[in-house]
Write a protein that holds these residues in place. Structure first.
Motif, short mmCIF file in Angstrom:
data_model
loop_
_atom_site.label_atom_id
_atom_site.label_comp_id
_atom_site.label_asym_id
_atom_site.label_seq_id
_atom_site.Cartn_x
_atom_site.Cartn_y
_atom_site.Cartn_z
N ASP A 207 11.30 5.68 -2.95
CA ASP A 207 11.75 6.28 -1.70
C ASP A 207 13.22 5.95 -1.50
O ASP A 207 13.63 4.78 -1.63
N GLN A 208 14.02 6.96 -1.15
CA GLN A 208 15.45 6.78 -0.94
C GLN A 208 15.73 6.71 0.56
O GLN A 208 15.11 7.43 1.35
N ASP A 209 16.68 5.87 0.95
CA ASP A 209 16.94 5.64 2.38
C ASP A 209 17.41 6.91 3.08
O ASP A 209 16.88 7.29 4.12
N VAL A 210 18.44 7.55 2.54
CA VAL A 210 18.96 8.79 3.11
C VAL A 210 19.22 9.76 1.97
O VAL A 210 19.95 9.44 1.03
N CYS A 211 18.62 10.94 2.06
CA CYS A 211 18.86 12.01 1.09
C CYS A 211 19.37 13.24 1.83
O CYS A 211 18.79 13.63 2.84
N ILE A 212 20.43 13.83 1.32
CA ILE A 212 20.88 15.13 1.81
C ILE A 212 20.56 16.13 0.70
O ILE A 212 21.10 16.04 -0.40
N VAL A 213 19.66 17.05 1.01
CA VAL A 213 19.12 17.93 -0.03
C VAL A 213 19.80 19.29 0.01
O VAL A 213 20.30 19.72 1.06
N PRO A 214 19.83 20.00 -1.11
CA PRO A 214 20.50 21.31 -1.16
C PRO A 214 19.63 22.42 -0.57
O PRO A 214 18.42 22.49 -0.81
N SER A 215 20.25 23.31 0.19
CA SER A 215 19.53 24.41 0.83
C SER A 215 19.20 25.53 -0.13
O SER A 215 18.18 26.21 0.01
N ASN B 127 21.40 17.86 -7.43
CA ASN B 127 22.27 18.44 -6.42
C ASN B 127 22.12 17.78 -5.05
O ASN B 127 22.79 18.18 -4.10
N SER B 128 21.26 16.79 -4.95
CA SER B 128 21.12 16.04 -3.70
C SER B 128 22.17 14.95 -3.64
O SER B 128 22.71 14.52 -4.66
N LEU B 129 22.47 14.51 -2.43
CA LEU B 129 23.37 13.37 -2.22
C LEU B 129 22.52 12.24 -1.65
O LEU B 129 21.84 12.42 -0.63
N VAL B 130 22.55 11.09 -2.31
CA VAL B 130 21.63 10.00 -1.99
C VAL B 130 22.42 8.76 -1.57
O VAL B 130 23.37 8.38 -2.25
N VAL B 131 22.00 8.16 -0.45
CA VAL B 131 22.66 6.95 0.04
C VAL B 131 21.62 5.87 0.29
O VAL B 131 20.63 6.11 1.01
N ASN B 132 21.82 4.71 -0.30
CA ASN B 132 20.98 3.54 -0.01
C ASN B 132 21.69 2.65 1.00
O ASN B 132 22.93 2.50 0.95
N ILE B 133 20.92 2.06 1.91
CA ILE B 133 21.50 1.30 3.03
C ILE B 133 20.77 -0.04 3.15
O ILE B 133 19.54 -0.07 3.27
#
Length: 274
Positions: free
Chosen positions: A79-87, A117-123
C-alpha cells in the motif's frame, strides 16, 4: 499561515495533549494511531490540489485514509501512502510473473502503464530515538524506492520525512510533562542521507527518489517552525557554518512544484490535472 503550518500546529497540539493526558503510553498510542502522520498526508495532498492536480486522482482522497493503492513492485506488493493516478490510462489487471511474487499466484490489478504513469509519495515521521533508529530508517527508505523502480524504471517517486530539531524528553513525558531534550538531532546526518537519495535521474540509482522532502521542525515553539534553507539552520546554530549541503534542495515548500515538473518531463502532466 500556510496549510502545512496549520497541520504542524495540529500535530504539536495532539502529541502534547496525549502526553498531558496519558504520559508515555498516551504519546505512544497517539503516534501508533496514525492521526499525526495523516496530518502530513493531507498537507501533501493539499499541495498537489493547489498546484492543479485533480483531487479525484489522489488516493486516498484528501481527508481520507482509505483506499490506499497496493502497487506491485519487484519484490512485493505494498500500500502506498499517496498515489496520484492517471486519468487517461486504463487499468489492465496483470498476472504477476516477475520476481519472487511470480510463485504466489498474485495479480497486479493496475498493470504496467497505469502504474508507471502514476506519481507516488511515501510519507513518514520519526519523533523519538532518531540516533538509534537512523540506520534502520535509511535501509527501509532505500528498499521502498528500489522495490518500485526495479519494476517501473521511469516512475516518479517522492519521499516526505518529518523529524524534530529536539525530541520530547522521555523521562519527563512519563510524568505527563511536556518538555524537550537539550541534545539536538544530528540534522547534518539526516540532510546528508536524504540529499544522497534525492533528485534521481531518469535511469539508474533505483534506490533514490525523484524528490525527497525532509521536514525539519522546531516543535519547541507555540507555532512549530518548519525550516526552509541552510541559512536558517546555521543562524539557529543547528548545523555548522561550513556544512556544504544546501537544505533548500530538500525543503517541503518546493516539493510539490519540483516533483510535478519532474513528472511533466517524463509524462503528460494532463494525466493528473482537472
Amino acid at each position: 499561515m500556510t496549510f502545512i503550518d496549520n497541520q504542524l500546529r495540529e500535530f504539536k497540539f495532539w502529541i502534547e495533549d496525549s502526553i498531558i493526558r496519558g504520559g508515555a503510553k498516551g504519546k505512544e498510542s497517539m503516534i501508533r494511531s496514525s492521526h499525526l502522520i495523516n496530518l502530513i498526508h493531507d498537507a501533501v495532498k493539499q499541495g498537489f490540489i493547489d498546484a492543479g492536480v485533480n483531487p479525484e486522482n489522489i488516493y486516498p482522497h484528501f481527508g481520507n485514509t482509505k483506499p490506499e493503492l497496493k502497487m506491485a513492485g519487484f519484490l512485493k506488493q505494498k500500500d502506498q501512502d499517496v498515489c496520484i493516478v492517471p486519468s487517461n490510462i486504463k487499468k489492465v489487471p496483470t498476472i504477476i510473473n516477475w520476481g519472487p511474487l511470480a510463485f504466489e499466484c498474485k495479480t497486479d490489478e493496475y498493470g504496467y502503464d497505469y502504474s508507471t504513469n502514476s506519481l507516488v509519495v511515501n510519507i513518514r515521521s520519526q519523533m523519538s530515538s532518531l540516533a538509534k533508529n537512523s540506520d534502520t530508517l535509511f535501509e527501509r527508505t532505500f528498499a521502498e524506492a528500489q522495490n518500485l523502480h526495479m519494476r517501473y524504471p521511469h516512475i516518479v517517486l517522492g519521499e516526505v520525512y518529518l523529524i524534530p530539531v529536539h525530541e520530547y524528553d522521555d523521562d519527563l513525558v512519563k510524568c505527563k510533562v511536556v518538555a524537550f531534550k537539550q541534545r539536538q538531532t544530528n540534522l547534518e546526518k539526516y540532510i546528508s542521507f536524504f540529499n544522497s537519495i534525492n533528485r534521481r535521474a531518469d535511469d539508474g540509482e533505483d534506490y533514490a527518489y525523484e524528490r525527497c522532502a525532509l521536514l525539519i521542525v522546531d516543535f519547541n515553539r507555540s507555532q512549530p517552525y518548519l525550516f526552509r534553507n541552510s541559512a536558517e539552520l546555521k543562524q539557529a546554530g543547528y548545523i555548522s557554518q561550513n556544512f556544504g549541503i544546501e537544505y533548500a534542495t530538500l525543503n517541503f515548500q518546493n516539493f510539490v512544484s519540483d516533483i510535478l515538473q519532474i513528472y511533466s518531463n517524463r509524462y503528460d502532466i494532463r494525466n493528473l490535472q482537472k
